[in-house]
Write a protein that holds these residues in place. Structure first.
Motif, PDB file in Angstrom:
ATOM      1  N   GLY A 147       0.829  -1.195   0.000  1.00 37.96           N
ATOM      2  CA  GLY A 147       0.000   0.000   0.000  1.00 37.96           C
ATOM      3  C   GLY A 147       0.867   1.250   0.000  1.00 37.96           C
ATOM      4  N   ASN A 148       0.241   2.388   0.172  1.00 42.23           N
ATOM      5  CA  ASN A 148       0.933   3.669   0.011  1.00 42.23           C
ATOM      6  C   ASN A 148       1.063   4.459   1.313  1.00 42.23           C
ATOM      7  N   SER A 149       0.870   3.803   2.445  1.00 45.27           N
ATOM      8  CA  SER A 149       0.862   4.512   3.721  1.00 45.27           C
ATOM      9  C   SER A 149       2.233   5.064   4.102  1.00 45.27           C
ATOM     10  N   GLY A 150       2.188   6.180   4.808  1.00 48.81           N
ATOM     11  CA  GLY A 150       3.405   6.771   5.334  1.00 48.81           C
ATOM     12  C   GLY A 150       4.085   5.919   6.382  1.00 48.81           C
ATOM     13  N   ASN A 151       3.430   4.859   6.870  1.00 46.81           N
ATOM     14  CA  ASN A 151       4.092   4.007   7.859  1.00 46.81           C
ATOM     15  C   ASN A 151       5.228   3.193   7.252  1.00 46.81           C
ATOM     16  N   LEU A 152       5.394   3.272   5.920  1.00 47.13           N
ATOM     17  CA  LEU A 152       6.521   2.596   5.273  1.00 47.13           C
ATOM     18  C   LEU A 152       7.837   3.358   5.444  1.00 47.13           C
ATOM     19  N   ARG A 153       7.758   4.620   5.772  1.00 45.97           N
ATOM     20  CA  ARG A 153       8.975   5.411   5.925  1.00 45.97           C
ATOM     21  C   ARG A 153       9.851   4.833   7.039  1.00 45.97           C
ATOM     22  N   GLU A 154      11.122   4.663   6.722  1.00 38.68           N
ATOM     23  CA  GLU A 154      12.113   4.137   7.666  1.00 38.68           C
ATOM     24  C   GLU A 154      11.717   2.761   8.203  1.00 38.68           C
ATOM     25  N   SER A 155      10.974   2.002   7.422  1.00 39.51           N
ATOM     26  CA  SER A 155      10.577   0.656   7.837  1.00 39.51           C
ATOM     27  C   SER A 155      11.631  -0.385   7.474  1.00 39.51           C
ATOM     28  N   TRP A 156      12.437  -0.092   6.472  1.00 40.02           N
ATOM     29  CA  TRP A 156      13.469  -1.013   5.975  1.00 40.02           C
ATOM     30  C   TRP A 156      12.881  -2.344   5.522  1.00 40.02           C
ATOM     31  N   TYR A 157      11.678  -2.279   4.972  1.00 39.67           N
ATOM     32  CA  TYR A 157      11.015  -3.491   4.489  1.00 39.67           C
ATOM     33  C   TYR A 157      11.447  -3.884   3.065  1.00 39.67           C
ATOM     34  N   GLY A 158      12.213  -3.038   2.404  1.00 38.50           N
ATOM     35  CA  GLY A 158      12.511  -3.247   0.992  1.00 38.50           C
ATOM     36  C   GLY A 158      12.954  -4.647   0.619  1.00 38.50           C
ATOM     37  N   PRO A 159      14.040  -5.185   1.193  1.00 39.26           N
ATOM     38  CA  PRO A 159      14.488  -6.537   0.833  1.00 39.26           C
ATOM     39  C   PRO A 159      13.435  -7.599   1.129  1.00 39.26           C
ATOM     40  N   GLN A 160      12.710  -7.436   2.223  1.00 42.12           N
ATOM     41  CA  GLN A 160      11.669  -8.404   2.578  1.00 42.12           C
ATOM     42  C   GLN A 160      10.558  -8.400   1.540  1.00 42.12           C
ATOM     43  N   ILE A 161      10.138  -7.231   1.103  1.00 41.39           N
ATOM     44  CA  ILE A 161       9.098  -7.125   0.069  1.00 41.39           C
ATOM     45  C   ILE A 161       9.572  -7.770  -1.225  1.00 41.39           C
ATOM     46  N   ASP A 162      10.808  -7.476  -1.624  1.00 42.39           N
ATOM     47  CA  ASP A 162      11.337  -7.987  -2.894  1.00 42.39           C
ATOM     48  C   ASP A 162      11.522  -9.498  -2.899  1.00 42.39           C
ATOM     49  N   SER A 163      11.505 -10.145  -1.731  1.00 40.54           N
ATOM     50  CA  SER A 163      11.699 -11.596  -1.666  1.00 40.54           C
ATOM     51  C   SER A 163      10.453 -12.374  -2.078  1.00 40.54           C
ATOM     52  N   HIS A 164       9.320 -11.707  -2.246  1.00 40.48           N
ATOM     53  CA  HIS A 164       8.073 -12.388  -2.607  1.00 40.48           C
ATOM     54  C   HIS A 164       8.035 -12.720  -4.102  1.00 40.48           C
ATOM     55  N   ASP A 165       7.221 -13.722  -4.451  1.00 41.58           N
ATOM     56  CA  ASP A 165       7.064 -14.108  -5.855  1.00 41.58           C
ATOM     57  C   ASP A 165       6.339 -13.023  -6.645  1.00 41.58           C
ATOM     58  N   PHE A 166       5.228 -12.545  -6.101  1.00 42.85           N
ATOM     59  CA  PHE A 166       4.480 -11.447  -6.701  1.00 42.85           C
ATOM     60  C   PHE A 166       4.569 -10.244  -5.762  1.00 42.85           C
ATOM     61  N   VAL A 167       4.764  -9.068  -6.347  1.00 45.58           N
ATOM     62  CA  VAL A 167       4.705  -7.825  -5.578  1.00 45.58           C
ATOM     63  C   VAL A 167       3.694  -6.922  -6.269  1.00 45.58           C
ATOM     64  N   LEU A 168       2.586  -6.631  -5.570  1.00 40.24           N
ATOM     65  CA  LEU A 168       1.511  -5.816  -6.115  1.00 40.24           C
ATOM     66  C   LEU A 168       1.580  -4.409  -5.537  1.00 40.24           C
ATOM     67  N   ARG A 169       1.533  -3.421  -6.428  1.00 42.30           N
ATOM     68  CA  ARG A 169       1.479  -2.017  -6.012  1.00 42.30           C
ATOM     69  C   ARG A 169       0.272  -1.372  -6.680  1.00 42.30           C
ATOM     70  N   MET A 170       0.013  -0.108  -6.343  1.00 42.44           N
ATOM     71  CA  MET A 170      -1.211   0.493  -6.862  1.00 42.44           C
ATOM     72  C   MET A 170      -1.067   1.990  -7.093  1.00 42.44           C
ATOM     73  N   ASN A 171      -1.829   2.462  -8.044  1.00 44.88           N
ATOM     74  CA  ASN A 171      -1.955   3.881  -8.373  1.00 44.88           C
ATOM     75  C   ASN A 171      -0.603   4.527  -8.652  1.00 44.88           C
ATOM     76  N   LYS A 172      -0.320   5.668  -8.083  1.00 44.02           N
ATOM     77  CA  LYS A 172       0.873   6.434  -8.458  1.00 44.02           C
ATOM     78  C   LYS A 172       2.109   6.101  -7.620  1.00 44.02           C
ATOM     79  N   ALA A 173       2.055   5.017  -6.855  1.00 41.00           N
ATOM     80  CA  ALA A 173       3.132   4.687  -5.924  1.00 41.00           C
ATOM     81  C   ALA A 173       4.491   4.583  -6.615  1.00 41.00           C
ATOM     82  N   PRO A 174       5.474   5.395  -6.209  1.00 45.48           N
ATOM     83  CA  PRO A 174       6.822   5.302  -6.767  1.00 45.48           C
ATOM     84  C   PRO A 174       7.681   4.329  -5.969  1.00 45.48           C
ATOM     85  N   THR A 175       8.743   3.850  -6.584  1.00 49.56           N
ATOM     86  CA  THR A 175       9.739   3.046  -5.865  1.00 49.56           C
ATOM     87  C   THR A 175      11.109   3.719  -5.884  1.00 49.56           C
ATOM     88  N   VAL A 176      11.415   4.437  -6.948  1.00 46.69           N
ATOM     89  CA  VAL A 176      12.722   5.074  -7.077  1.00 46.69           C
ATOM     90  C   VAL A 176      12.919   6.092  -5.953  1.00 46.69           C
TER      91      VAL A 176
END
Length: 341
Positions: A147-176
């Motif tokens: 999702g797009n919540s601000g609770n992702l800030r400084e969560s360091w979830y990036g590697p954990q998220i990328d380890s999944h087979d499918f990664v679903l995002r939505m709307n205007k969410a950036p990753t860069v």
């Protein structure tokens, strides 16, 4: 591996049945009558065997399988495994009540003929996509819904998220620029024309159509580029490859609204549509970036206005009910929620 373990259990139990049957029948012929009849023992063992053989087989090889039945009556009442989340040429005919409901979502004044629009659509994008995205019953498809919540800030979830087979995002969410917290991998990006953003190569675009014009826009944006305005300006041309465009089924939107939201809000948000979509195409689901941050603020992780919360109470979506739905799904072990900071 799961099938082999099950076979071993059955074989072991059968061996025990044969052994105890032989032992007690022999015992009954050579000894005095006992208070525990051999016939009762055999009946008990046979009943245990029957229960083992009639258990529902595990629908996947994961530690947790979303589609496992009888784990939660609440979930079983809402989940309909026959519902197809993606629109194809084979399932495109809408029932009248579904079509009427869908037409009212954004109140098009003069909608085009849906059947003609769908025919044109499937001349441009694939019309034979597997509604379950070719999930194997012997596999374990782990999915992250970001999702797009601000609770992702400084969560360091990036590697954990990328380890999944499918990664679903939505709307205007950036990753860069946010990779450490939100990851860089995307397999499916759900959006509608007004929330479109260009995608990286090999990312599947899942169009969520809230009106007939959205379907027409896909055709236009990948061919002539004649549609540049819906109720706001939209991109007239997009770079997404035609064979990587999937269409969220309008009937599935109504299914989410009726079964899961029970009529709360005017129609489902892209976020909850992504969550229920994942329950149907994945074996395990992890949610990231849903709900408020640790201070109770609702905002997007790429925004600098943490006190904002307009998207929570729009009058269109019931954000509180949708969030409570995700927490209930977590409480019955159908998904996990990572709350971030």
């Amino acid at each position: 591996m799961v099938t082999m373990r099950r076979a071993l259990k059955v074989l072991t139990l059968l061996t025990l049945v044969i052994f105890f049957t032989s032992f007690f029948l022999s015992y009954s012929h050579t000894m005095m009558t006992t208070t525990w009849l051999p016939r009762q023992m055999v009946a008990e063992l046979l009943e245990s065997l029957r229960r083992l053989l009639t258990l529902s087989p595990r629908p996947c090889a994961c530690a947790r399988c979303i589609r496992q039945k009888h784990a939660s009556p609440w979930f079983d009442k809402r989940f309909d495994g026959s519902m197809q989340p993606l629109l194809t040429a084979q399932n495109a005919l809408l029932e009248e009540d579904t079509y009427s409901w869908w037409l009212r979502l954004q109140r098009e004044k003069e909608p085009s003929n849906l059947n003609d629009t769908i025919k044109e659509l499937f001349r441009v994008v694939p019309g034979d996509v597997d509604p379950l995205l070719a999930r194997s019953p012997m596999g374990c498809r782990r999915c992250a819904v970001v999702g797009n919540s601000g609770n992702l800030r400084e969560s360091w979830y990036g590697p954990q998220i990328d380890s999944h087979d499918f990664v679903l995002r939505m709307n205007k969410a950036p990753t860069v620029g946010f990779e450490a917290d939100v990851g860089s991998k995307t397999t499916h990006h759900l959006m509608y024309p007004e929330s479109f953003r260009e995608l990286e190569e090999n990312v599947n675009m899942v169009l969520v159509p809230f009106k007939t014009l959205d379907l027409e826009w896909v055709v236009s944006a990948t061919t002539t580029g004649t549609i540049s305005h819906t109720y706001i300006p939209v991109p007239s041309k997009i770079k997404v490859k035609k064979d990587q465009i999937l269409i969220y089924h309008p009937a599935f939107i109504k299914y989410v609204f009726d079964r899961w939201l029970q009529g709360h809000g005017r129609y489902p948000s892209t976020g909850i549509l992504s969550v229920i979509f994942s329950l149907h195409v994945c074996d395990e689901v992890d949610l990231y970036g849903f709900g408020a941050d640790s201070k109770g603020n609702w905002h997007h992780y790429w925004e600098n206005n943490p006190s904002a919360g307009a998207f929570r109470k729009t009058g269109v979506h019931d954000g509180d009910f949708e969030f409570n739905l995700t927490t209930t799904l977590a409480s019955v072990h159908k998904l996990r929620i990572f709350t971030g900071r």
